[in-house]
Every structure is written in structure tokens, then in C-alpha cells.
Write a protein that holds these residues in place. Structure first.
Motif, PDB file in Angstrom:
ATOM      1  N   VAL A 140     -10.592  -0.071  -9.397  1.00 19.11           N
ATOM      2  CA  VAL A 140      -9.688  -1.272  -9.929  1.00 19.11           C
ATOM      3  C   VAL A 140      -9.311  -0.991 -11.160  1.00 19.11           C
ATOM      4  O   VAL A 140     -10.131  -0.568 -12.051  1.00 19.11           O
ATOM      5  N   ALA A 141      -7.989  -1.281 -11.775  1.00 16.69           N
ATOM      6  CA  ALA A 141      -7.480  -1.065 -12.944  1.00 16.69           C
ATOM      7  C   ALA A 141      -8.252  -2.127 -13.815  1.00 16.69           C
ATOM      8  O   ALA A 141      -8.610  -3.184 -13.390  1.00 16.69           O
ATOM      9  N   ALA A 142      -8.571  -2.066 -15.032  1.00 16.08           N
ATOM     10  CA  ALA A 142      -9.034  -2.752 -16.243  1.00 16.08           C
ATOM     11  C   ALA A 142      -8.425  -4.212 -16.032  1.00 16.08           C
ATOM     12  O   ALA A 142      -7.115  -4.246 -15.983  1.00 16.08           O
ATOM     13  N   ILE A 201       0.178  -0.156 -10.298  1.00 16.65           N
ATOM     14  CA  ILE A 201      -0.648   0.307  -9.430  1.00 16.65           C
ATOM     15  C   ILE A 201      -1.845  -0.699  -9.985  1.00 16.65           C
ATOM     16  O   ILE A 201      -2.435  -0.515 -11.166  1.00 16.65           O
ATOM     17  N   VAL A 202      -2.470  -1.448  -9.059  1.00 21.34           N
ATOM     18  CA  VAL A 202      -3.604  -2.190  -9.587  1.00 21.34           C
ATOM     19  C   VAL A 202      -5.060  -1.826  -9.094  1.00 21.34           C
ATOM     20  O   VAL A 202      -6.016  -2.156  -9.807  1.00 21.34           O
ATOM     21  N   ALA A 203      -5.051  -1.178  -8.119  1.00 20.62           N
ATOM     22  CA  ALA A 203      -6.216  -0.711  -7.390  1.00 20.62           C
ATOM     23  C   ALA A 203      -5.837   0.295  -6.627  1.00 20.62           C
ATOM     24  O   ALA A 203      -4.668   0.671  -6.099  1.00 20.62           O
ATOM     25  N   LEU A 225       0.765  -1.222  -0.004  1.00 17.34           N
ATOM     26  CA  LEU A 225       0.107   0.010   0.165  1.00 17.34           C
ATOM     27  C   LEU A 225       0.960   1.230  -0.089  1.00 17.34           C
ATOM     28  O   LEU A 225       1.872   1.428   0.683  1.00 17.34           O
ATOM     29  N   ARG A 226       0.582   2.157  -0.935  1.00 16.09           N
ATOM     30  CA  ARG A 226       1.411   3.333  -1.008  1.00 16.09           C
ATOM     31  C   ARG A 226       0.380   4.450  -0.652  1.00 16.09           C
ATOM     32  O   ARG A 226      -0.403   4.666  -1.399  1.00 16.09           O
ATOM     33  N   PHE A 227       1.036   5.183   0.408  1.00 16.58           N
ATOM     34  CA  PHE A 227       0.237   6.246   0.969  1.00 16.58           C
ATOM     35  C   PHE A 227       0.835   7.661   0.508  1.00 16.58           C
ATOM     36  O   PHE A 227       0.087   8.460   0.416  1.00 16.58           O
ATOM     37  N   PRO A 237      -7.266   8.755  -1.837  1.00 21.60           N
ATOM     38  CA  PRO A 237      -7.177   7.258  -1.665  1.00 21.60           C
ATOM     39  C   PRO A 237      -5.466   6.850  -1.702  1.00 21.60           C
ATOM     40  O   PRO A 237      -4.720   7.208  -2.295  1.00 21.60           O
ATOM     41  N   VAL A 238      -5.316   5.752  -1.260  1.00 22.45           N
ATOM     42  CA  VAL A 238      -4.024   5.202  -1.471  1.00 22.45           C
ATOM     43  C   VAL A 238      -4.058   4.053  -2.543  1.00 22.45           C
ATOM     44  O   VAL A 238      -4.891   3.723  -3.014  1.00 22.45           O
ATOM     45  N   ASP A 239      -2.571   3.733  -2.954  1.00 24.01           N
ATOM     46  CA  ASP A 239      -2.481   2.923  -4.139  1.00 24.01           C
ATOM     47  C   ASP A 239      -2.153   1.407  -3.509  1.00 24.01           C
ATOM     48  O   ASP A 239      -1.404   1.202  -2.661  1.00 24.01           O
ATOM     49  N   LEU A 240      -2.858   0.424  -4.137  1.00 24.59           N
ATOM     50  CA  LEU A 240      -2.434  -1.055  -4.196  1.00 24.59           C
ATOM     51  C   LEU A 240      -1.572  -1.290  -5.308  1.00 24.59           C
ATOM     52  O   LEU A 240      -1.832  -1.103  -6.302  1.00 24.59           O
ATOM     53  N   VAL A 241      -0.183  -1.483  -4.918  1.00 20.95           N
ATOM     54  CA  VAL A 241       0.716  -1.518  -5.912  1.00 20.95           C
ATOM     55  C   VAL A 241       1.359  -3.176  -5.857  1.00 20.95           C
ATOM     56  O   VAL A 241       1.545  -3.834  -4.707  1.00 20.95           O
TER      57      VAL A 241
END
Length: 96
Positions: free
Chosen positions: A82-84, A62-64, A23-25, A53-57
Motif C-alpha cells: 500500500v502507498a504511504a 496507484i494506491v496499492a 485493477l491494472r494488469f 503484482p497488479v496495480d489498484l488505481v
């Protein structure tokens, strides 16, 4: 020409591969001197606001995105974007 089912079978082989998720804050730039000067209680200001929002990497992609919540006493991510699917598949590094 492949049949539709064979693509699903090939993708399903990847379902049990472990990937590191982070998680990237936010981020900031610091000199080595500033990093070495950090100690307990140091505060590092990031380039994001609390309500962003924070990034799910996964890997380096980044996927979400989502918001941080508490679940059963632990931090968790409530996914809001969510990314496609095709983009997520294309950006996962292949180890084969």
C-alpha cells in the motif's frame, strides 16, 4: 494553528465519497488499426508477467499493489503493498 482533532474531522467528511477503482494488469501500445481488428477470442499480450503484482488505481494514481485471487466465485485483489497514507491523500483529486 489547527488542533489535531479538527484535521481528523475534516478528513472524515470525505469517507463517503465514491471513487472509481481499477485493477491494472499491464499495458501495451496498439495502433487504431490493430484495435479495430480485434474480435472475439483475440489475445493481447501485456507488458507484465503472470506472477507480477497488479496495480489498484484510483483516479490516475496507484494506491496499492497485490495479487488476483478468487473470493466467493468472483475475482478479488489481495493487497500486498500500500502507498504511504500521506502520499495517497496528496494524490486524490479534490472536487471542491
Amino acid at each position: 494553528m489547527e488542533m489535531a482533532g479538527s484535521t481528523d474531522t475534516k478528513i472524515s467528511r470525505l469517507n463517503d465519497i465514491d471513487l472509481d477503482a481499477t485493477l491494472r494488469f499491464g499495458s501495451c501500445e496498439m495502433t487504431l488499426e490493430e484495435v479495430l481488428a480485434l474480435g472475439p477470442g483475440a489475445v493481447i499480450e501485456l507488458d507484465r508477467h503472470v506472477n507480477e503484482p497488479v496495480d489498484l488505481v484510483v483516479g490516475d494514481r496507484i494506491v496499492a499493489r497485490g495479487e488476483v485471487v478468487v473470493a466467493s466465485g468472483n475475482f478479488a485483489l489481495r493487497v500486498t503493498e500500500v502507498a504511504a497514507p500521506q502520499l495517497r491523500l496528496e494524490t486524490i483529486r479534490c472536487f471542491f
